[in-house]
Design an enzyme around this catalytic site. Sequence first.
Site: not given
Length: 288
Positions: A159, A205, A237
């Site tokens: 991320s 995601d 995600h």
Amino acid sequence: MPWKTRLRSTLTAGVALALVSAAPVARAAENPYERGPAPTTASIEASRGPYATAQTTVSSASVRGFGGGTIYYPTSTADGTFGAVAIAPGYTASQSSLSWLGPRLASQGFVVFIIDTLSRYDQPAARGDQLLAALDHLTTASSVRSRVDATRLGVMGHSMGGGGSLEAAKDRPTLQAAIPLTPWNTTKTWSTVQVPTLIVGAEDDSVASVSRHAEPFYTGLPATLDKAYLELAGASHYAPNSSNTTIAKYSISWLKRFIDDDTRYEQFLCPAPRSAAISEYRDTCPHS
């Protein structure tokens, strides 16, 4: 047997023996960074590789520039030093969110440093700086520094940590590999990056959609760079936050190929892999 025939036989056997004996030395001289046995699909998909591992905790109070972390490393020193990779977690997350990667990568012949950030709210640029600070600590001050080849280093992250790995690659072109995992960053173009980069996106995601993050990051890297884009089919995600064989096998292959210069792993990257677990794959094969 006439003496000339015996001499020829002796010389022929001697030359053959010398060639056989020299082969491993020649191979080692050709690639001194190669570690471990020849890979197979089963070996890169396994939960553990050929090396036994240990781990050591690095307190935040004992370091500067990042929030401490955990180092995972091969216990044997018989093969000499190992390449190393620093890994940063995502926004609000801690090192524990990626802890499964530590022993899995270390057992394949790497020293792995999964870090905590100074603040869980740090943005990608700050996370990139912290990845580099962690590598500097690992190679100069850590208790395992003698096990690390300081010229063979890489970065990974999830991320905002993935966005941070792109920042680190931009800032330190001497790195050997970068692997952003479902990365997030407001910067989309990375035209100055010189570090071989594997970007892992997730098809479903909803936090860092591939259309706004992973895909533009890939296309924003130089066309001449060794790079690849792997999209995890049906994944969210948070796919990197739990044990994931697809992430592991291609991360291992990328790190081996570019940190260790180990072309035995090229077979898993070129030609482009096809699997039900991969919804899309792009690359710049063949690798330089």
